[in-house]
Design an enzyme around this catalytic site. Structure first.
Site, PDB file in Angstrom:
ATOM      1  CG  ASN A   1       6.363 -15.999  -3.896  1.00  0.00           C
ATOM      2  OD1 ASN A   1       6.991 -17.012  -3.620  1.00  0.00           O
ATOM      3  ND2 ASN A   1       5.294 -15.538  -3.047  1.00  0.00           N
TER       4      ASN A   1
ATOM      5  CE1 TYR B   1      -2.381 -10.965  -3.507  1.00  0.00           C
ATOM      6  CE2 TYR B   1      -4.254  -9.417  -3.751  1.00  0.00           C
ATOM      7  CZ  TYR B   1      -3.581 -10.664  -2.910  1.00  0.00           C
ATOM      8  OH  TYR B   1      -4.152 -11.323  -2.261  1.00  0.00           O
TER       9      TYR B   1
ATOM     10  CG  LEU C   1      10.339 -18.884   8.894  1.00  0.00           C
ATOM     11  CD1 LEU C   1      11.444 -19.385  10.281  1.00  0.00           C
ATOM     12  CD2 LEU C   1       8.719 -18.812   9.694  1.00  0.00           C
TER      13      LEU C   1
ATOM     14  N   GLY D   1      -6.236   2.760  -7.694  1.00  0.00           N
ATOM     15  CA  GLY D   1      -6.858   1.290  -7.623  1.00  0.00           C
ATOM     16  C   GLY D   1      -7.601   0.993  -6.797  1.00  0.00           C
TER      17      GLY D   1
ATOM     18  CB  THR E   1      -7.794 -11.859  -3.444  1.00  0.00           C
ATOM     19  OG1 THR E   1      -8.163 -10.591  -3.108  1.00  0.00           O
ATOM     20  CG2 THR E   1      -7.008 -12.016  -4.625  1.00  0.00           C
TER      21      THR E   1
ATOM     22  N   GLY F   1       6.580 -14.731   7.236  1.00  0.00           N
ATOM     23  CA  GLY F   1       5.734 -15.259   8.337  1.00  0.00           C
ATOM     24  C   GLY F   1       6.695 -15.476   9.877  1.00  0.00           C
TER      25      GLY F   1
ATOM     26  CB  ILE G   1      -8.938   9.054   5.257  1.00  0.00           C
ATOM     27  CG1 ILE G   1      -9.499   8.733   6.961  1.00  0.00           C
ATOM     28  CG2 ILE G   1     -10.452   8.519   4.428  1.00  0.00           C
ATOM     29  CD1 ILE G   1     -10.797   9.236   7.591  1.00  0.00           C
TER      30      ILE G   1
ATOM     31  CG  ASP H   1      11.192 -22.541  -2.320  1.00  0.00           C
ATOM     32  OD1 ASP H   1       9.920 -22.417  -2.653  1.00  0.00           O
ATOM     33  OD2 ASP H   1      11.992 -22.249  -3.411  1.00  0.00           O
TER      34      ASP H   1
HETATM   35  N1  UDP Z   1      -6.958   2.667   3.835  1.00  0.00           N
HETATM   36  C1  UDP Z   1      -6.901   4.090   4.211  1.00  0.00           C
HETATM   37  N2  UDP Z   1      -5.722   4.361   4.863  1.00  0.00           N
HETATM   38  C2  UDP Z   1      -4.690   3.603   5.156  1.00  0.00           C
HETATM   39  C3  UDP Z   1      -4.894   1.994   4.565  1.00  0.00           C
HETATM   40  C4  UDP Z   1      -5.877   1.897   3.779  1.00  0.00           C
HETATM   41  O1  UDP Z   1      -7.839   4.811   3.936  1.00  0.00           O
HETATM   42  O2  UDP Z   1      -3.710   3.817   5.526  1.00  0.00           O
HETATM   43  C5  UDP Z   1      -8.365   2.576   3.118  1.00  0.00           C
HETATM   44  C6  UDP Z   1      -8.174   1.855   1.569  1.00  0.00           C
HETATM   45  O3  UDP Z   1      -7.986   2.837   0.631  1.00  0.00           O
HETATM   46  C7  UDP Z   1      -9.472   0.978   1.432  1.00  0.00           C
HETATM   47  C8  UDP Z   1      -9.684   0.553   2.788  1.00  0.00           C
HETATM   48  O4  UDP Z   1      -9.000   1.275   3.887  1.00  0.00           O
HETATM   49  O5  UDP Z   1     -10.307   1.653   0.991  1.00  0.00           O
HETATM   50  C9  UDP Z   1      -8.848  -0.915   3.088  1.00  0.00           C
HETATM   51  O6  UDP Z   1      -7.490  -0.954   2.803  1.00  0.00           O
HETATM   52  P1  UDP Z   1      -6.709  -2.295   2.815  1.00  0.00           P
HETATM   53  O7  UDP Z   1      -5.410  -2.008   2.339  1.00  0.00           O
HETATM   54  O8  UDP Z   1      -6.843  -2.627   4.446  1.00  0.00           O
HETATM   55  O9  UDP Z   1      -7.333  -3.246   2.340  1.00  0.00           O
HETATM   56  P2  UDP Z   1      -7.827  -3.586   0.606  1.00  0.00           P
HETATM   57  O10 UDP Z   1      -9.475  -3.115   0.567  1.00  0.00           O
HETATM   58  O11 UDP Z   1      -7.075  -2.556  -0.165  1.00  0.00           O
HETATM   59  O12 UDP Z   1      -7.602  -4.954   0.323  1.00  0.00           O
END
Ligand code: UDP
Length: 328
Positions: free
Chosen positions: A91, A140, A33, A282, A116, A36, A206, A50
């Site tokens: 973790n 990550y 938790l 990134g 992922t 979660g 954006i 854990d």
């Molecule tokens: N994004 C954005 N504004 C925000 C959060 C995310 O423009 O406040 C963009 C982010 O740059 C990516 C897309 O939305 O291109 C999806 O981001 P998210 O963090 O949801 O997932 P990710 O693709 O990073 O796993």
């Protein structure tokens, strides 16, 4: 089947737990938790603790006669992983190693792992297939890839059968919009836009308008959480035949940040402030999945291929639970 769901109080894990219960399995949720919500566990036994404590994990596996483990408990913040890589290795990798060791000690063979699209880093080839080179660009993604490799080598001993499922952008709310996203802090695009439409945030930013995409904003492959959960169930069944499975899970269709914002506007009927700001470090311009392998080998079909249906489910969850699970 008696399935231990590590992280079953979290977003994807709670949807998985519900699906297992509805399909006649016996899920047991193991969650500390830390992230979660107990309110997200509806039809399962709950053990608080854990997964990375060896003696405790062996005890839980034996006590509940667990036959398979599904593992959703991980840290998921890319930016935080860059600031605190050791916490992420601890973790996501070290404690998962302990969980696998506990499974080995308890004689539990089957493991379904949340991986992922971040394992691919900045791929040159789109859509991404499972064979696209693995080249994570942050801790990550590295930690998820490290666990996949660990599972691969452990499976070679004959003591593990595993499926690594590489999610693209998990979103939406499952089971009639009762099980949705409630992260602290929230960083994902769809909930953040919805919070803005609800007036919980002042604006949505954006991140970058100058990407080489049709409207200049990043394109992602949004996949509904209930569709994800169904793929896990199919993968678990397939482990009867195969020892090692790897699948991309996405719709194969990309939507830009602008398109997602427009979709929330349409679904909510609300206007809100949108700011155009600099790129986030990134972020690859386009990430879309070639998920044909999961469709062909598992017979996986998505029920929510359209973004609008995904956003509708998320909107319904957030408006019904304006304070997240704390609303209840
Ligand atoms: N994004 C954005 N504004 C925000 C959060 C995310 O423009 O406040 C963009 C982010 O740059 C990516 C897309 O939305 O291109 C999806 O981001 P998210 O963090 O949801 O997932 P990710 O693709 O990073 O796993």
């Amino acid at each position: 089947m008696k399935v231990l769901v590590c992280g079953g109080a979290g977003y994807i894990g709670s949807n998985m737990t519900e699906l297992l219960a509805r399909r006649g399995h016996k899920p047991v949720v193991l969650d500390n938790l830390s992230k979660g919500h107990q309110a997200a566990i509806k039809n399962a036994e709950f053990v608080q603790g854990d997964f990375g404590d060896f003696d405790f994990a062996v005890n839980v596996l034996k006590k509940y006669k667990i036959e398979a483990v599904m593992h959703f408990a991980a840290f998921i913040e890319v930016g935080e992983s860059v600031d605190q890589p050791l916490r992420y290795y601890e973790n996501n990798v070290s404690r998962t190693r302990t969980l696998l060791a506990a499974m080995e000690a308890a004689g539990v063979r089957k493991f379904v792992f949340s991986s992922t699209a971040a394992v691919y880093g900045m791929p040159e080839q789109i859509p991404i297939t499972e064979d696209t080179p693995k080249s994570p660009i942050n801790p990550y993604g590295e930690t998820k890839w490290a666990v996949e490799r660990m599972c691969h080598f452990q499976s070679q001993t004959g003591r593990l059968r595993y499926a690594a499922l590489r999610y693209f952008n998990a979103c939406g709310a499952g089971f009639n919009a009762t099980l949705g996203e409630d992260h602290e802090p929230e960083s994902h695009l769809i909930p953040l836009i919805i919070y803005t439409a609800m007036g919980k945030r002042d604006n949505i930013k954006i991140f970058g308008m100058d990407y080489p995409t049709p409207d200049g904003t990043c394109v992602r492959d949004y996949i509904h959480v209930e569709d994800l959960a169904r793929a896990h169930l199919l993968a678990l069944a397939k482990l009867d035949e195969k020892t090692e499975l790897v699948y991309n899970l996405g719709n194969g269709k990309g939507y830009s940040v602008r398109q997602v914002i427009d979709c929330v506007r349409k679904v909510s009927g609300r206007e809100f402030k949108v700011l155009e700001v600099a790129r986030r470090a990134g972020d690859p311009p386009v990430l879309t999945a070639d998920a044909s392998k999961a469709k062909k080998e598992l017979g996986w079909k998505t029920d929510y291929p359209e973004l609008e249906k995904i956003v509708e489910s998320a909107w319904k969850f957030h408006t019904a639970n304006p304070k997240g699970y704390g609303s209840k």
